[in-house]
Design a protein around this motif. Structure first.
Motif, mmCIF file in Angstrom:
data_model
loop_
_atom_site.group_PDB
_atom_site.id
_atom_site.type_symbol
_atom_site.label_atom_id
_atom_site.label_comp_id
_atom_site.label_asym_id
_atom_site.label_seq_id
_atom_site.Cartn_x
_atom_site.Cartn_y
_atom_site.Cartn_z
ATOM 1 N N LEU A 1 4.562 -44.684 -3.588
ATOM 2 C CA LEU A 1 5.959 -44.937 -3.215
ATOM 3 C C LEU A 1 6.708 -43.629 -2.987
ATOM 4 O O LEU A 1 7.528 -43.520 -2.067
ATOM 5 C CB LEU A 1 6.654 -45.753 -4.300
ATOM 6 C CG LEU A 1 6.134 -47.180 -4.496
ATOM 7 C CD1 LEU A 1 6.713 -47.779 -5.779
ATOM 8 C CD2 LEU A 1 6.490 -48.057 -3.298
ATOM 9 N N LEU A 2 6.417 -42.632 -3.797
ATOM 10 C CA LEU A 2 7.092 -41.340 -3.671
ATOM 11 C C LEU A 2 6.715 -40.648 -2.368
ATOM 12 O O LEU A 2 7.578 -40.112 -1.660
ATOM 13 C CB LEU A 2 6.724 -40.471 -4.878
ATOM 14 C CG LEU A 2 7.364 -39.090 -4.984
ATOM 15 C CD1 LEU A 2 8.886 -39.181 -4.973
ATOM 16 C CD2 LEU A 2 6.882 -38.384 -6.250
ATOM 17 N N LEU A 3 5.426 -40.672 -2.031
ATOM 18 C CA LEU A 3 4.982 -40.028 -0.796
ATOM 19 C C LEU A 3 5.512 -40.765 0.427
ATOM 20 O O LEU A 3 5.957 -40.138 1.403
ATOM 21 C CB LEU A 3 3.452 -39.972 -0.765
ATOM 22 C CG LEU A 3 2.825 -39.277 0.450
ATOM 23 C CD1 LEU A 3 3.312 -37.843 0.587
ATOM 24 C CD2 LEU A 3 1.297 -39.320 0.348
ATOM 25 N N ILE A 4 5.471 -42.091 0.406
ATOM 26 C CA ILE A 4 6.043 -42.873 1.505
ATOM 27 C C ILE A 4 7.518 -42.528 1.680
ATOM 28 O O ILE A 4 8.004 -42.307 2.790
ATOM 29 C CB ILE A 4 5.869 -44.380 1.246
ATOM 30 C CG1 ILE A 4 4.394 -44.779 1.322
ATOM 31 C CG2 ILE A 4 6.687 -45.199 2.249
ATOM 32 C CD1 ILE A 4 4.110 -46.191 0.836
ATOM 33 N N GLY A 5 8.253 -42.480 0.572
ATOM 34 C CA GLY A 5 9.680 -42.174 0.637
ATOM 35 C C GLY A 5 9.957 -40.778 1.148
ATOM 36 O O GLY A 5 10.884 -40.562 1.943
ATOM 37 N N ALA A 6 9.162 -39.797 0.687
ATOM 38 C CA ALA A 6 9.365 -38.421 1.149
ATOM 39 C C ALA A 6 9.122 -38.302 2.646
ATOM 40 O O ALA A 6 9.829 -37.568 3.346
ATOM 41 C CB ALA A 6 8.437 -37.481 0.379
ATOM 42 N N LYS A 7 8.124 -39.030 3.150
ATOM 43 C CA LYS A 7 7.825 -38.985 4.580
ATOM 44 C C LYS A 7 8.894 -39.713 5.392
ATOM 45 O O LYS A 7 9.347 -39.217 6.434
ATOM 46 C CB LYS A 7 6.454 -39.615 4.839
ATOM 47 C CG LYS A 7 6.039 -39.651 6.304
ATOM 48 C CD LYS A 7 5.823 -38.241 6.855
ATOM 49 C CE LYS A 7 5.227 -38.301 8.252
ATOM 50 N NZ LYS A 7 4.992 -36.938 8.798
ATOM 51 N N ARG A 8 9.311 -40.877 4.931
ATOM 52 C CA ARG A 8 10.260 -41.688 5.698
ATOM 53 C C ARG A 8 11.690 -41.156 5.622
ATOM 54 O O ARG A 8 12.405 -41.126 6.619
ATOM 55 C CB ARG A 8 10.256 -43.128 5.175
ATOM 56 C CG ARG A 8 9.056 -43.951 5.535
ATOM 57 C CD ARG A 8 9.271 -45.379 5.034
ATOM 58 N NE ARG A 8 8.132 -46.247 5.321
ATOM 59 C CZ ARG A 8 8.068 -47.517 4.947
ATOM 60 N NH1 ARG A 8 9.070 -48.052 4.265
ATOM 61 N NH2 ARG A 8 7.015 -48.249 5.235
ATOM 62 N N PHE A 9 12.107 -40.756 4.418
ATOM 63 C CA PHE A 9 13.530 -40.508 4.185
ATOM 64 C C PHE A 9 13.880 -39.044 3.954
ATOM 65 O O PHE A 9 15.049 -38.667 4.098
ATOM 66 C CB PHE A 9 14.013 -41.341 2.986
ATOM 67 C CG PHE A 9 13.700 -42.808 3.114
ATOM 68 C CD1 PHE A 9 14.249 -43.570 4.129
ATOM 69 C CD2 PHE A 9 12.839 -43.426 2.221
ATOM 70 C CE1 PHE A 9 13.967 -44.920 4.250
ATOM 71 C CE2 PHE A 9 12.540 -44.772 2.327
ATOM 72 C CZ PHE A 9 13.098 -45.528 3.347
ATOM 73 N N GLY A 10 12.901 -38.211 3.600
ATOM 74 C CA GLY A 10 13.144 -36.786 3.450
ATOM 75 C C GLY A 10 14.319 -36.470 2.542
ATOM 76 O O GLY A 10 14.360 -36.862 1.376
ATOM 77 N N ASP A 11 15.324 -35.774 3.096
ATOM 78 C CA ASP A 11 16.494 -35.348 2.337
ATOM 79 C C ASP A 11 17.646 -36.355 2.382
ATOM 80 O O ASP A 11 18.766 -36.018 1.972
ATOM 81 C CB ASP A 11 17.004 -34.005 2.865
ATOM 82 C CG ASP A 11 16.224 -32.835 2.281
ATOM 83 O OD1 ASP A 11 15.661 -33.005 1.193
ATOM 84 O OD2 ASP A 11 16.171 -31.780 2.921
ATOM 85 N N THR A 12 17.387 -37.557 2.849
ATOM 86 C CA THR A 12 18.444 -38.571 2.863
ATOM 87 C C THR A 12 18.884 -38.882 1.440
ATOM 88 O O THR A 12 18.060 -39.257 0.608
ATOM 89 C CB THR A 12 17.945 -39.871 3.523
ATOM 90 O OG1 THR A 12 17.526 -39.587 4.860
ATOM 91 C CG2 THR A 12 19.035 -40.928 3.534
#
Length: 358
Positions: A169-180
């Motif tokens: 979940l963390l890697l998916i989020g970092a890829k999709r949302f970055g600094d959002t």
């Protein structure tokens, strides 16, 4: 023996790359921060999650061990769905966290793959409990291997399947949302900052492809096999997502499909909780999950066994007073099996046949 009521570390109020306050115990050496002693970041046994807990402070150390062999997979060779075949022995694998060499050695030791890294276990059934990436050197290599073994085992009449961990979940989020910015419940946070602080490896992000993301996004959150309720995290948060295994898995997938940063962060935050089965009342927490979803025992990863035991040794191996982990940890009145041997702490990557011979 009754453990304390520890639930997790103190947290930072912000988690953006531009404004992230690194805890005092973290020291910089090269591109990634690490703790000088894993015990310094072990969650205290007598401390509860603060209100609005959010995992923006690293709670486990990062120990780099150098590069490992790359394992590549052709996405076109993968089956559309994981096989439901398999009548052979059942095996489970604890948290891998990018340690590909340790994983291949452990699978070979159990006779699941040969010296070339290919499936050789026929109709055996293999379940990974999540957390393939971060902290270790080759998370994408681990994912490639698991994807390939899924295809090879299905062709042999067995199967290799995997569960969703908080680091997926963390890697998916970092890829999709970055600094959002996301609403963390305890201030402002970002997936990118939390990923870096919790062992995110630039080499993994550079090699992450769409088929990896699609595969991770489709992973189940839980499954019941031969009376074993398989989950990643030792938390009751699964109850927030449905009253059946199918409902939980569907809800998690639908949450990721909606691609809402705040919803995905809340999912990640809940999957990051730990130690629900270790505390006084822990067996009752296990029973609440078993009564809802089925099974007679929970099998989980996520929380390293040394932390569950309340003992953590030193990284350098000298004067190590912590336990030597040789196998799973059975606890909570025999209702829970912990499978994270602490590979990120120079511990053992566990591959275990079930049921336990006890």
């Amino acid at each position: 023996m009754t453990q304390g009521a520890g639930q997790g570390p103190e947290v930072e109020r912000t988690a953006t790359l531009r404004d992230f306050r690194v805890p005092a115990y973290v020291h910089e050496t090269g591109p990634y921060a690490h703790s000088t002693h894993p015990g310094e970041v072990a969650p205290p046994l007598d401390e509860a999650y603060p209100e609005g807990y959010t995992p923006t402070q690293r709670d486990l150390p990062v120990i780099n061990r150098g590069d490992t062999v790359q394992v590549h997979v052709d996405p076109a060779s993968l089956p559309a769905q994981q096989s439901t075949q398999g009548s052979g022995p059942l095996f489970v694998v604890g948290d891998v966290h990018g340690y590909l060499d340790e994983l291949t050695a452990a699978l070979q030791e159990k006779g699941l793959i040969d010296s070339e890294g290919s499936w050789c276990a026929g109709t055996a059934r293999l379940w990974f409990l999540g957390d393939f990436t971060d902290r270790g050197p080759d998370g994408i290599g681990v994912i490639d291997l698991v994807m390939r073994l899924s295809a090879e085992s299905a062709a042999a009449g067995g199967y290799c399947k995997a569960l969703m961990g908080n680091h997926e979940l963390l890697l998916i989020g970092a890829k999709r949302f970055g600094d959002t910015p996301v609403n963390s419940g305890a201030g402002t946070a970002t997936f990118q900052a939390a990923w870096l602080l919790n062992g995110g490896q630039k080499t993994d992000m550079d090699r992450l492809q769409d088929h990896h993301l699609q595969w991770m996004s489709r992973l189940d959150a839980m499954e019941e096999v031969d009376g074993h309720l398989l989950v990643h995290s030792d938390t009751t948060a699964y109850l927030d997502y449905g009253d059946s295994i199918e409902a939980v898995n569907d809800t998690v997938r639908e949450t990721l499909t909606r691609n809402d940063a705040d919803e995905c962060w809340d999912l990640f935050r809940k999957f990051t909780r730990r130690f629900s089965f270790r505390d006084e009342g822990g067996p009752d927490h296990v029973r609440s999950l078993l009564d809802t979803y089925g099974g007679t025992r929970i099998v989980h990863g996520h929380s390293p066994i040394p932390y569950l035991l309340g003992e953590v040794g030193s990284e350098d191996g000298e004067d190590n007073t912590g336990p030597v982990i040789e196998g799973p940890h059975l606890y909570a009145e025999g209702l829970a099996i912990a499978m994270d041997g602490g590979v990120t702490m120079a511990g053992k990557l566990l591959v275990q046949q079930l049921p336990l011979d006890i």
